[in-house]
Design a protein around this motif. Sequence first.
Motif: not given
Length: 262
Positions: A131-145
């Motif tokens: 779950k934490w990895l998914k959240r971190i991945g989502l945050i990284v994607v948002v930052i990249a966008i």
Amino acid sequence: MEINPNSKQSTGVTTETNALGNVQRSGEYLRQVRLEKNIELDDVANEIKIPTKTLIALEQDDYASLPEATFIKGYYRIYAKYLNVDATEIIQRFDEVRKNDAELLPNHELNNSPIRIMGKLPGSNHDRNRKWLKRIGLIVVVIAILAALFSVVQNWTGKDGNIAETSVGANDVQVIAMDSDGAVSGDQLKLEFSRPTSINIIDSTGKVLATGRQSSTVNLSGETPFQIRLDDATAVTLSLNNEKISLSPYTVNGKAEFRLSR
């Protein structure tokens, strides 16, 4: 006179003692035994560690105030053992009464049970890590966008700036004309450019001799001292009365702004 459930004596009554109408309730019987032994209810509570409130409900056969049947049987077993009464007969009578007692609601045991249905147990460490990895991945994607959007906006505004800059002609410098008779008076300035840059030159009388963006040679005439500003001093070669002037002493971060006199 109450009948002791442990007694094997015949009552002389032809009706079976197991019939509901002839069955003395477990709590009622235990209360009778306690009173015959002159034992106070609080003393019982202290000895067997069952709250007085629970003992009262047991003696009154008030099952609606008690938890589920498993706990009631446990209480009866402890209470009967304390009074030296056969617990098996007490529990058997409780089951018979409970099965036929209209006062007991179908959901009574579940609603009053101290055991509650729990939700899902927490996931394993592996699940939590996922779950934490998914959240971190989502945050990284948002930052990249957001970074990509910022880059696009920057490029867009930069292009607009270049377009605006290009729209100004390479020789879009406003040079003040000399006297109408063509005579050259005052001090002479000459500016040569290796690349386009903006300039602003005013003489001692406050007259603006040149202002704007320029890329080709400019010859000016006016009274010293001159107030000179060059946005890119490294692109300009300056002469005063045919004498070349070094701009390096006046240049800071590529720009030069100074007073020049002969």
